[in-house]
Write a protein that holds these residues in place. Structure first.
Motif, PDB file in Angstrom:
ATOM      1  N   ILE A 532      46.757  29.196  35.008  1.00  0.00           N
ATOM      2  CA  ILE A 532      47.688  30.132  34.331  1.00  0.00           C
ATOM      3  C   ILE A 532      47.098  31.420  34.550  1.00  0.00           C
ATOM      4  O   ILE A 532      48.160  32.319  34.868  1.00  0.00           O
ATOM      5  CB  ILE A 532      47.561  30.072  32.571  1.00  0.00           C
ATOM      6  N   SER A 533      46.098  31.741  34.933  1.00  0.00           N
ATOM      7  CA  SER A 533      45.383  33.122  35.460  1.00  0.00           C
ATOM      8  C   SER A 533      45.993  33.131  36.916  1.00  0.00           C
ATOM      9  O   SER A 533      46.330  34.287  37.046  1.00  0.00           O
ATOM     10  CB  SER A 533      44.109  32.973  35.260  1.00  0.00           C
ATOM     11  N   LYS A 534      46.063  32.269  37.707  1.00  0.00           N
ATOM     12  CA  LYS A 534      46.547  32.326  39.011  1.00  0.00           C
ATOM     13  C   LYS A 534      47.918  32.812  39.076  1.00  0.00           C
ATOM     14  O   LYS A 534      48.237  33.861  39.784  1.00  0.00           O
ATOM     15  CB  LYS A 534      46.198  31.000  39.649  1.00  0.00           C
ATOM     16  N   ILE A 535      48.726  32.327  38.147  1.00  0.00           N
ATOM     17  CA  ILE A 535      50.241  32.601  37.891  1.00  0.00           C
ATOM     18  C   ILE A 535      50.297  33.962  37.473  1.00  0.00           C
ATOM     19  O   ILE A 535      51.023  34.901  38.136  1.00  0.00           O
ATOM     20  CB  ILE A 535      51.028  31.563  37.455  1.00  0.00           C
ATOM     21  N   ALA A 536      49.680  34.341  36.581  1.00  0.00           N
ATOM     22  CA  ALA A 536      49.611  35.774  35.745  1.00  0.00           C
ATOM     23  C   ALA A 536      49.038  36.813  36.865  1.00  0.00           C
ATOM     24  O   ALA A 536      49.856  37.665  36.865  1.00  0.00           O
ATOM     25  CB  ALA A 536      48.833  35.615  34.590  1.00  0.00           C
ATOM     26  N   ILE A 537      47.991  36.420  37.509  1.00  0.00           N
ATOM     27  CA  ILE A 537      47.803  37.671  38.860  1.00  0.00           C
ATOM     28  C   ILE A 537      49.132  37.638  39.634  1.00  0.00           C
ATOM     29  O   ILE A 537      49.049  38.851  40.123  1.00  0.00           O
ATOM     30  CB  ILE A 537      46.786  37.248  39.352  1.00  0.00           C
ATOM     31  N   GLU A 538      49.551  36.731  40.132  1.00  0.00           N
ATOM     32  CA  GLU A 538      50.825  36.795  40.883  1.00  0.00           C
ATOM     33  C   GLU A 538      51.849  37.537  40.511  1.00  0.00           C
ATOM     34  O   GLU A 538      52.702  38.241  41.123  1.00  0.00           O
ATOM     35  CB  GLU A 538      51.100  35.269  41.580  1.00  0.00           C
ATOM     36  N   ASN A 539      52.009  37.426  39.078  1.00  0.00           N
ATOM     37  CA  ASN A 539      53.076  38.282  38.477  1.00  0.00           C
ATOM     38  C   ASN A 539      52.654  39.570  38.032  1.00  0.00           C
ATOM     39  O   ASN A 539      53.237  40.234  37.302  1.00  0.00           O
ATOM     40  CB  ASN A 539      53.374  37.473  37.125  1.00  0.00           C
ATOM     41  N   GLY A 540      51.123  40.096  38.663  1.00  0.00           N
ATOM     42  CA  GLY A 540      51.038  41.212  38.279  1.00  0.00           C
ATOM     43  C   GLY A 540      50.075  41.605  37.309  1.00  0.00           C
ATOM     44  O   GLY A 540      49.837  42.932  37.031  1.00  0.00           O
ATOM     45  N   MET A 541      49.543  40.720  36.712  1.00  0.00           N
ATOM     46  CA  MET A 541      48.327  40.935  35.752  1.00  0.00           C
ATOM     47  C   MET A 541      47.171  41.548  36.310  1.00  0.00           C
ATOM     48  O   MET A 541      46.674  41.126  37.235  1.00  0.00           O
ATOM     49  CB  MET A 541      47.888  39.641  35.017  1.00  0.00           C
ATOM     50  N   ARG A 542      46.702  42.441  35.699  1.00  0.00           N
ATOM     51  CA  ARG A 542      45.430  43.115  36.161  1.00  0.00           C
ATOM     52  C   ARG A 542      44.300  42.797  35.401  1.00  0.00           C
ATOM     53  O   ARG A 542      44.202  42.754  34.042  1.00  0.00           O
ATOM     54  CB  ARG A 542      45.467  44.679  35.754  1.00  0.00           C
ATOM     55  N   THR A 543      43.262  42.088  36.175  1.00  0.00           N
ATOM     56  CA  THR A 543      42.205  41.462  35.363  1.00  0.00           C
ATOM     57  C   THR A 543      41.213  42.342  34.914  1.00  0.00           C
ATOM     58  O   THR A 543      41.200  43.768  35.134  1.00  0.00           O
ATOM     59  CB  THR A 543      41.175  40.800  36.549  1.00  0.00           C
ATOM     60  N   LEU A 544      40.193  42.044  34.049  1.00  0.00           N
ATOM     61  CA  LEU A 544      39.308  43.006  33.389  1.00  0.00           C
ATOM     62  C   LEU A 544      38.506  43.865  34.586  1.00  0.00           C
ATOM     63  O   LEU A 544      38.255  45.022  34.384  1.00  0.00           O
ATOM     64  CB  LEU A 544      38.151  42.078  32.448  1.00  0.00           C
ATOM     65  N   ARG A 545      38.126  43.086  35.419  1.00  0.00           N
ATOM     66  CA  ARG A 545      37.387  43.685  36.614  1.00  0.00           C
ATOM     67  C   ARG A 545      38.122  44.930  37.103  1.00  0.00           C
ATOM     68  O   ARG A 545      37.744  45.938  37.320  1.00  0.00           O
ATOM     69  CB  ARG A 545      36.816  42.836  37.548  1.00  0.00           C
ATOM     70  N   GLU A 546      39.347  44.480  37.420  1.00  0.00           N
ATOM     71  CA  GLU A 546      40.275  45.391  38.073  1.00  0.00           C
ATOM     72  C   GLU A 546      40.529  46.680  37.108  1.00  0.00           C
ATOM     73  O   GLU A 546      40.576  47.866  37.713  1.00  0.00           O
ATOM     74  CB  GLU A 546      41.548  44.821  38.378  1.00  0.00           C
ATOM     75  N   ALA A 547      40.548  46.455  36.083  1.00  0.00           N
ATOM     76  CA  ALA A 547      40.920  47.401  35.045  1.00  0.00           C
ATOM     77  C   ALA A 547      39.600  48.249  34.941  1.00  0.00           C
ATOM     78  O   ALA A 547      39.685  49.408  34.737  1.00  0.00           O
ATOM     79  CB  ALA A 547      41.318  46.968  33.568  1.00  0.00           C
ATOM     80  N   GLY A 548      38.621  47.752  34.965  1.00  0.00           N
ATOM     81  CA  GLY A 548      37.260  48.522  34.918  1.00  0.00           C
ATOM     82  C   GLY A 548      36.979  49.443  36.045  1.00  0.00           C
ATOM     83  O   GLY A 548      36.471  50.544  36.079  1.00  0.00           O
ATOM     84  N   LEU A 549      37.370  48.721  37.386  1.00  0.00           N
ATOM     85  CA  LEU A 549      37.347  49.593  38.621  1.00  0.00           C
ATOM     86  C   LEU A 549      38.260  50.767  38.430  1.00  0.00           C
ATOM     87  O   LEU A 549      38.123  51.692  39.122  1.00  0.00           O
ATOM     88  CB  LEU A 549      37.368  48.616  39.722  1.00  0.00           C
ATOM     89  N   ALA A 550      39.478  50.632  37.805  1.00  0.00           N
ATOM     90  CA  ALA A 550      40.233  51.677  37.698  1.00  0.00           C
ATOM     91  C   ALA A 550      39.866  52.994  37.144  1.00  0.00           C
ATOM     92  O   ALA A 550      39.818  53.992  37.298  1.00  0.00           O
ATOM     93  CB  ALA A 550      41.367  51.286  37.101  1.00  0.00           C
ATOM     94  N   ARG A 551      39.017  52.426  36.089  1.00  0.00           N
ATOM     95  CA  ARG A 551      38.074  53.690  35.220  1.00  0.00           C
ATOM     96  C   ARG A 551      37.042  54.144  36.086  1.00  0.00           C
ATOM     97  O   ARG A 551      36.834  55.555  35.970  1.00  0.00           O
ATOM     98  CB  ARG A 551      37.405  53.013  34.099  1.00  0.00           C
ATOM     99  N   VAL A 552      36.630  53.411  36.925  1.00  0.00           N
ATOM    100  CA  VAL A 552      35.525  53.936  37.779  1.00  0.00           C
ATOM    101  C   VAL A 552      36.120  55.097  38.888  1.00  0.00           C
ATOM    102  O   VAL A 552      35.708  56.130  39.334  1.00  0.00           O
ATOM    103  CB  VAL A 552      34.872  53.077  38.839  1.00  0.00           C
ATOM    104  N   ARG A 553      37.222  54.789  39.352  1.00  0.00           N
ATOM    105  CA  ARG A 553      38.192  55.659  40.235  1.00  0.00           C
ATOM    106  C   ARG A 553      38.534  56.824  39.563  1.00  0.00           C
ATOM    107  O   ARG A 553      38.466  57.915  39.979  1.00  0.00           O
ATOM    108  CB  ARG A 553      39.308  54.856  40.674  1.00  0.00           C
ATOM    109  N   GLU A 554      38.773  56.779  38.183  1.00  0.00           N
ATOM    110  CA  GLU A 554      39.051  58.207  37.510  1.00  0.00           C
ATOM    111  C   GLU A 554      37.832  58.754  37.176  1.00  0.00           C
ATOM    112  O   GLU A 554      37.924  59.935  36.615  1.00  0.00           O
ATOM    113  CB  GLU A 554      39.734  57.474  36.021  1.00  0.00           C
ATOM    114  N   GLY A 555      36.393  58.447  37.480  1.00  0.00           N
ATOM    115  CA  GLY A 555      35.374  59.151  37.349  1.00  0.00           C
ATOM    116  C   GLY A 555      34.867  58.890  35.535  1.00  0.00           C
ATOM    117  O   GLY A 555      33.967  59.665  35.262  1.00  0.00           O
ATOM    118  N   LEU A 556      35.452  58.040  34.732  1.00  0.00           N
ATOM    119  CA  LEU A 556      35.036  57.852  33.583  1.00  0.00           C
ATOM    120  C   LEU A 556      33.659  57.155  33.412  1.00  0.00           C
ATOM    121  O   LEU A 556      33.115  57.354  32.144  1.00  0.00           O
ATOM    122  CB  LEU A 556      36.245  57.067  32.637  1.00  0.00           C
TER     123      LEU A 556
END
Length: 569
Positions: A532-556
């Motif tokens: 299920i996770s594999k299909i969801a990622i293929e459909n654009g789901m952002r994982t927890l790790r990716e969401a966290g790294l986005a916060r790092v890029r924002e300097g938060l």
């Protein structure tokens, strides 16, 4: 001997005349041993430490101060670790918006002054004090921890600022334990513990009996930090006082007890949930601080990234279906659900919740407290709720197959159902429900969205420090350096604004799995979490790790913090 040393000696001779032969002998010994002349004069008894302190003050044109009867201000000492003050032989005396007045045993120590100035971000006004008095004042804080707690309360303008609700002290029997718990020092200590926790923004207070000590810890932004504790001798009195405030049985010390009370302090009213657990060295007390003012009024206030907000808002806008919020204890699931409820709360919607316990009381929402002792379980409450003509139902937690079945059936029959599960990721929620006995075809028809979340600590905006992060660090964390290209990395430092922690406040990161046709088809054919996770990622789901790294890029926040709260998918 340098010119400055001669000038200091001139000031010393004005305060305490020194015979020429004594001075010459001391000067020769100082040169031979390569130590300061003033040290030799003190060791030989030619001058006293007080004489030297007065001479130093005269030479540097600063004021001397006696600390013999001085009580340190705990809030000022907390500007730096106490060990640091001891190392630098300094003690803070008072503070304004821009200046810090401090007593120093060695005001010539430029390194010490620069260290304190950089740590506190304040202009220093040094005073001269005796080294032994500085050390004694700092040591007194450890020896008189009970008094230090009282000092915290005095800093907050006195006991009158703490107003306790549901206090049945007058109605209780006056046995010895109750008399002790009603004494003014114990009341001040308990009030001080509560105020310190509120001032620091703690979510939980732990009072833990050890063999010879009593440990006090506050959970701040998800991490426990030790505070100055009451003496061991006050253990039973403090516990009894908290039992009285929570309307619990002070004579019962063999079984766990749970209660709650309200306090008004620092201009706000908060609920405090109390849990008491017997241990080998006495009763451990944990207090959960429930500050309703900290609740987000809607989803937008949670500070989500735009993709997460759009997906969550879309799911809530559907007329019926099930939304599942997952994550470990303390990851903010309840806050997210309450925010969603407030988004849906209006006069045309009947919202009923079943919770254990009811943490926050929401206006316009019918909240049911679970009580397994009398048979009011989640499943039993849910059956009755469905006969109450609800539009929206919130189930505090799906723990068993019976509750899961009723919740799914409710979602299929035209209700919006919100609930929580303890799983590691969004796809895991679907697999868990299948394991509980829910048919995949029922899930594919009822599920709107599953979500996993974590709370990360935000770097203090005042003191965070930019760093050059080595590529090796990213590779060890299995992060592709190309994805972080151009990112400005920061690390924690620590300052008075963040209680020298380096982090201040928390934010949420979410992994949102929006159930679409591709996910429904996968659930019907293969309900394993990985598929299920594999299909969801293929459909654009952002994982927890990716969401966290986005916060790092924002300097938060920092890379280390995101690595701590997320695991690789």
């Amino acid at each position: 001997m340098t010119t400055s040393a001669k000038s200091l000696m001139d000031c010393l001779k004005q305060i305490r005349p020194i015979e020429a032969d004594v001075f010459t002998t001391a000067e020769r010994e100082a040169e031979q041993n390569r130590v300061p002349l003033e040290q030799i004069l003190i060791e030989q008894g030619a001058v006293s430490q007080t004489d030297m302190a007065l001479a130093t003050a005269k030479y540097l044109d600063i004021r001397p101060i006696s600390l013999a009867a001085f009580s340190p201000d705990r809030s000022l000492v907390e500007l730096m670790p106490k060990e640091k003050w001891q190392e630098l032989k300094a003690l803070p005396i008072s503070k304004t918006a821009t200046r810090l007045t401090l007593a120093m045993a060695d005001p010539f120590n430029i390194v010490a002054r620069e260290t304190i100035a950089s740590k506190t971000n304040l202009e220093l006004v040094p005073l001269v004090a005796l080294e032994k008095e500085v050390e004694a004042a700092l040591e007194s804080m450890a020896d008189k921890s009970g008094q230090a707690l009282e000092d915290i309360l005095k800093d907050m303008a006195g006991e009158s600022e703490v107003e306790v609700g549901q206090d049945s002290f007058e109605e209780a029997s006056l046995d010895e334990m109750l008399e002790t718990a009603g004494e003014a020092p114990v009341i001040r200590i308990v009030n001080s513990i509560l105020i310190e926790a509120l001032r620091k923004g703690a979510s939980d207070i732990h009072i833990e009996p050890m063999e010879r000590t009593l440990r006090l810890r506050n959970r701040i932004d998800g991490v426990l930090y030790e505070s100055s504790s009451p003496p061991k001798s006050m253990q039973n009195a403090v516990t009894s006082r908290l039992k009285i405030m929570s309307q619990l049985d002070i004579a019962e010390r063999r079984i766990p007890q749970d209660g709650r009370f309200k306090i008004k302090a620092l201009g706000k009213e908060v609920d405090v949930r109390v849990s008491i657990l017997p241990t080998v060295h006495g009763e451990k007390v944990v207090m959960r601080i429930l500050d309703k003012t900290a609740l987000a009024p809607n989803l937008n206030a949670l500070g989500l990234d735009q993709l997460s907000l759009d997906n969550f808002t879309y799911a809530l806008a559907q007329p019926y279906g099930m939304i599942l919020v997952t994550g470990p204890t303390g990851s903010g699931k309840t806050t997210t659900l309450y925010s969603a409820l407030q988004e849906l709360n209006n006069t045309g919607t009947n919202i009923i919740t079943t919770e254990n316990p009811v943490e926050y009381q929401l206006d316009g929402v019918n909240q049911v407290q679970i009580n397994p002792a009398v048979g009011l379980t989640f499943a039993a409450a849910l059956r009755s709720i469905l006969r109450q003509d609800p539009d929206v139902v919130m189930v505090g937690e799906i723990r068993d197959g019976e509750t899961a079945t009723i919740a799914v059936e409710a979602a299929l029959t035209g209700h919006m159902v919100l609930s929580t599960l303890h799983t590691n990721d969004a796809a895991g929620a679907i697999a868990r429900l299948v394991d509980m006995g829910i048919e995949p075809f029922m899930l594919s028809s009822s599920l709107l969205l599953t979500q996993a979340q974590r709370l990360y600590r935000k770097l203090c905006p005042v003191c965070k420090k930019e760093i050059d992060l080595p590529l090796e660090t990213l590779k060890k964390s299995r992060i592709d350096p190309a994805t972080m290209e151009g990112t400005r990395f920061y690390q924690k430092t620590g300052c008075p604004k963040c209680n020298n922690i380096g982090y201040k406040g928390r934010g949420g990161i979410m992994e949102i799995l929006l159930v679409n046709d591709a996910i429904r088809k996968t659930v019907l054919t293969n309900s394993e979490a990985d598929a299920i996770s594999k299909i969801a990622i293929e459909n654009g789901m952002r994982t927890l790790r990716e969401a966290g790294l986005a916060r790092v890029r924002e300097g938060l926040t920092s890379i280390e913090e995101i690595m701590r709260v997320t695991s690789e998918h």
